[in-house]
Design a protein around this motif. Structure first.
Motif, PDB file in Angstrom:
ATOM      1  N   LYS A   1      -2.275   9.433  -8.166  1.00 35.17           N
ATOM      2  CA  LYS A   1      -1.381   8.352  -8.586  1.00 35.17           C
ATOM      3  C   LYS A   1      -0.607   7.775  -7.401  1.00 35.17           C
ATOM      4  CE  LYS A   1      -0.697   9.690 -13.404  1.00 35.17           C
ATOM      5  NZ  LYS A   1      -1.263   8.435 -13.915  1.00 35.17           N
ATOM      6  N   ASN A   2      -0.356   8.623  -6.389  1.00 36.19           N
ATOM      7  CA  ASN A   2       0.382   8.130  -5.232  1.00 36.19           C
ATOM      8  C   ASN A   2      -0.500   7.300  -4.299  1.00 36.19           C
ATOM      9  OD1 ASN A   2       2.805   9.279  -6.045  1.00 36.19           O
ATOM     10  ND2 ASN A   2       2.358  11.244  -5.028  1.00 36.19           N
TER      11      ASN A   2
ATOM     12  N   LYS B   1       7.220   6.456  -0.920  1.00 37.12           N
ATOM     13  CA  LYS B   1       7.650   6.167  -2.293  1.00 37.12           C
ATOM     14  C   LYS B   1       6.649   6.714  -3.313  1.00 37.12           C
ATOM     15  CE  LYS B   1      10.402   2.080  -1.149  1.00 37.12           C
ATOM     16  NZ  LYS B   1      10.643   0.634  -1.389  1.00 37.12           N
ATOM     17  N   PRO B   2       6.565   8.012  -3.404  1.00 42.34           N
ATOM     18  CA  PRO B   2       5.634   8.585  -4.374  1.00 42.34           C
ATOM     19  C   PRO B   2       6.131   8.351  -5.806  1.00 42.34           C
ATOM     20  CG  PRO B   2       6.978  10.301  -3.420  1.00 42.34           C
ATOM     21  CD  PRO B   2       7.310   9.049  -2.661  1.00 42.34           C
TER      22      PRO B   2
ATOM     23  N   GLY C   1       0.815  -1.205   0.000  1.00 46.69           N
ATOM     24  CA  GLY C   1       0.000   0.000   0.000  1.00 46.69           C
ATOM     25  C   GLY C   1       0.852   1.260   0.000  1.00 46.69           C
ATOM     26  N   HIS C   2       0.407   2.311  -0.749  1.00 43.16           N
ATOM     27  CA  HIS C   2       1.082   3.612  -0.805  1.00 43.16           C
ATOM     28  C   HIS C   2       0.023   4.710  -0.638  1.00 43.16           C
ATOM     29  CE1 HIS C   2       4.864   1.889  -2.439  1.00 43.16           C
ATOM     30  NE2 HIS C   2       4.032   1.023  -3.022  1.00 43.16           N
TER      31      HIS C   2
ATOM     32  N   ILE D   1      -0.352 -14.803   0.497  1.00 41.57           N
ATOM     33  CA  ILE D   1      -0.603 -13.404   0.161  1.00 41.57           C
ATOM     34  C   ILE D   1       0.083 -12.536   1.206  1.00 41.57           C
ATOM     35  CG2 ILE D   1      -2.353 -11.631  -0.237  1.00 41.57           C
ATOM     36  CD1 ILE D   1      -4.354 -13.905  -0.806  1.00 41.57           C
ATOM     37  N   GLN D   2       1.046 -11.719   0.792  1.00 42.89           N
ATOM     38  CA  GLN D   2       1.794 -10.859   1.704  1.00 42.89           C
ATOM     39  C   GLN D   2       1.342  -9.420   1.521  1.00 42.89           C
ATOM     40  OE1 GLN D   2       6.021 -11.037   1.174  1.00 42.89           O
ATOM     41  NE2 GLN D   2       6.438  -9.356   2.604  1.00 42.89           N
ATOM     42  N   ALA D   3       0.868  -8.787   2.613  1.00 39.04           N
ATOM     43  CA  ALA D   3       0.391  -7.403   2.580  1.00 39.04           C
ATOM     44  C   ALA D   3       1.304  -6.525   3.427  1.00 39.04           C
ATOM     45  CB  ALA D   3      -1.043  -7.321   3.087  1.00 39.04           C
ATOM     46  N   SER D   4       1.707  -5.350   2.877  1.00 44.32           N
ATOM     47  CA  SER D   4       2.567  -4.420   3.613  1.00 44.32           C
ATOM     48  C   SER D   4       2.248  -3.006   3.161  1.00 44.32           C
ATOM     49  CB  SER D   4       4.043  -4.743   3.373  1.00 44.32           C
ATOM     50  OG  SER D   4       4.364  -4.598   1.999  1.00 44.32           O
ATOM     51  N   SER D   5       2.923  -1.996   3.802  1.00 50.82           N
ATOM     52  CA  SER D   5       2.664  -0.598   3.474  1.00 50.82           C
ATOM     53  C   SER D   5       3.958   0.190   3.446  1.00 50.82           C
ATOM     54  CB  SER D   5       1.703   0.028   4.504  1.00 50.82           C
ATOM     55  OG  SER D   5       1.562   1.418   4.260  1.00 50.82           O
ATOM     56  N   GLU D   6       4.044   1.124   2.501  1.00 47.78           N
ATOM     57  CA  GLU D   6       5.157   2.065   2.425  1.00 47.78           C
ATOM     58  C   GLU D   6       4.703   3.477   2.792  1.00 47.78           C
ATOM     59  OE1 GLU D   6       8.243   1.460   1.928  1.00 47.78           O
ATOM     60  OE2 GLU D   6       8.190  -0.621   1.258  1.00 47.78           O
ATOM     61  N   GLY D   7       3.403   3.662   3.006  1.00 45.45           N
ATOM     62  CA  GLY D   7       2.864   4.979   3.347  1.00 45.45           C
ATOM     63  C   GLY D   7       3.179   5.983   2.255  1.00 45.45           C
ATOM     64  N   PRO D   8       3.611   7.205   2.651  1.00 43.52           N
ATOM     65  CA  PRO D   8       3.911   8.244   1.657  1.00 43.52           C
ATOM     66  C   PRO D   8       5.372   8.256   1.194  1.00 43.52           C
ATOM     67  CG  PRO D   8       3.973   9.219   3.823  1.00 43.52           C
ATOM     68  CD  PRO D   8       3.641   7.760   4.025  1.00 43.52           C
TER      69      PRO D   8
END
Length: 308
Positions: free
Chosen positions: A298-299, A285-286, A240-241, A276-283
């Motif tokens: 788009k981000n 890696k725009p 997620g981003h 299924i692997q779920a993770s987040s990079e937050g803001p």
């Protein structure tokens, strides 16, 4: 034969005269009186015999001369016949040589004519082959040009159709985004996964973690769920981003929530959760400018990547 006869006659004459002289002189004693007569008679006999002998010799010489002349004539005739035969043989040989030369000349001319005809036939054949090849090359060039034109037209038609479909998809995505739905597009920047399923980007409306899926996104997730069920070694990574509006920790949690939402959609369709692997990079890696609404849109994305 005549010479022998003459000799015999001469000897007979001498014997006769001798006998007469013996009988007359020795027996009768008439030699003195008749000596003269005897001498005359002997001379006469001798002259007769000599004449006969001379005549016979002359005849013999004439016969020999005649024989020699005949032999010479025969030899001359034979020589003439030999020469005539030699001349005829030479003439025959010349005639044969002339005939052989004429035949050889005729054969040479026939061979030359045949060689010329063969050369002409070969030249005609090569020209026909060259003409046929030229025609074939021309037809192939025309066919290649037509094929290229058809290919370019097909490519143009396909591109036009793709552009049309993309425009329709963009319009639909825009409508779905306006309606607050999750929209999707293929992630063309990602490498090929070898699964037959392209990586995808899911776009979320601003501030939403649990919106509805657009129809195109739903069809994609059904395809991914089927892949995971059919391939025991298959897996999916979901990241997620977010944009940079708000606090970073809250955006990180929002990105994770969106990733978990996508994972739940897949498990609800029957996909195994452990792959299924779920993770987040937050803001952090725009991919676009956060200072514009289009960039922030788009981000606000979730990257889905199937892998074997």
């Amino acid at each position: 034969m005549k010479l022998k006869s003459l000799i015999v006659l001469l000897l007979a004459g001498i014997w006769g005269v001798g006998s007469w002289w013996w009988y007359t002189c020795k027996v009768k004693g008439f030699c003195e009186a008749g000596q003269h007569a005897t001498q005359v008679a002997a001379g006469t006999a001798a002259g007769t015999a000599g004449a006969i002998a001379t005549s016979e010799k002359s005849d013999a010489d004439k016969a020999a001369a005649d024989a020699q002349a005949k032999a010479d004539a025969d030899k001359a005739a034979a020589d003439a016949q030999t020469k005539a035969d030699a001349d005829k043989a030479a003439a025959d040989a010349q005639t044969k040589a002339d005939a052989d030369k004429a035949a050889a000349d005729a054969q040479a001319k026939a061979d030359a004519d045949k060689a010329a005809a063969d050369a002409q036939a070969k030249a005609d054949e090569e020209k026909a082959a060259a003409d046929a090849q030229a025609k074939a090359d021309e037809e192939k060039a025309a066919a290649d040009a037509q094929a290229k034109a058809d290919e370019e037209k097909a490519a143009a038609d396909a591109q036009a159709k793709a552009d049309e479909e993309k425009a329709a998809a963009d319009a639909q995505a825009k409508a779905d985004a306006a309606a607050g739905k999750i929209t999707m597009e293929t992630n063309e920047a990602a490498p090929d996964t070898g699964t037959g399923i392209d990586p995808a980007l899911m776009y979320f409306p601003s501030g939403s973690a649990n919106p509805q899926l657009a129809d195109s996104a739903k069809a994609y997730f059904e395809k991914v769920a089927t892949f995971l069920k059919d391939n025991a070694s298959g897996k999916v990574t979901i990241v997620g981003h977010t944009d940079n509006k708000g606090k970073a920790d809250k955006n990180k949690a929002l990105g994770q929530k969106r990733a978990e939402m996508i994972k739940k959609m897949l498990t609800d369709m029957g996909a195994p959760a452990d792959r299924i692997q779920a993770s987040s990079e937050g803001p952090d890696k725009p991919v676009a400018d956060n200072n514009t609404e289009e960039g922030r849109q788009k981000n606000r994305r979730v990257e889905v990547t199937p892998a074997k």
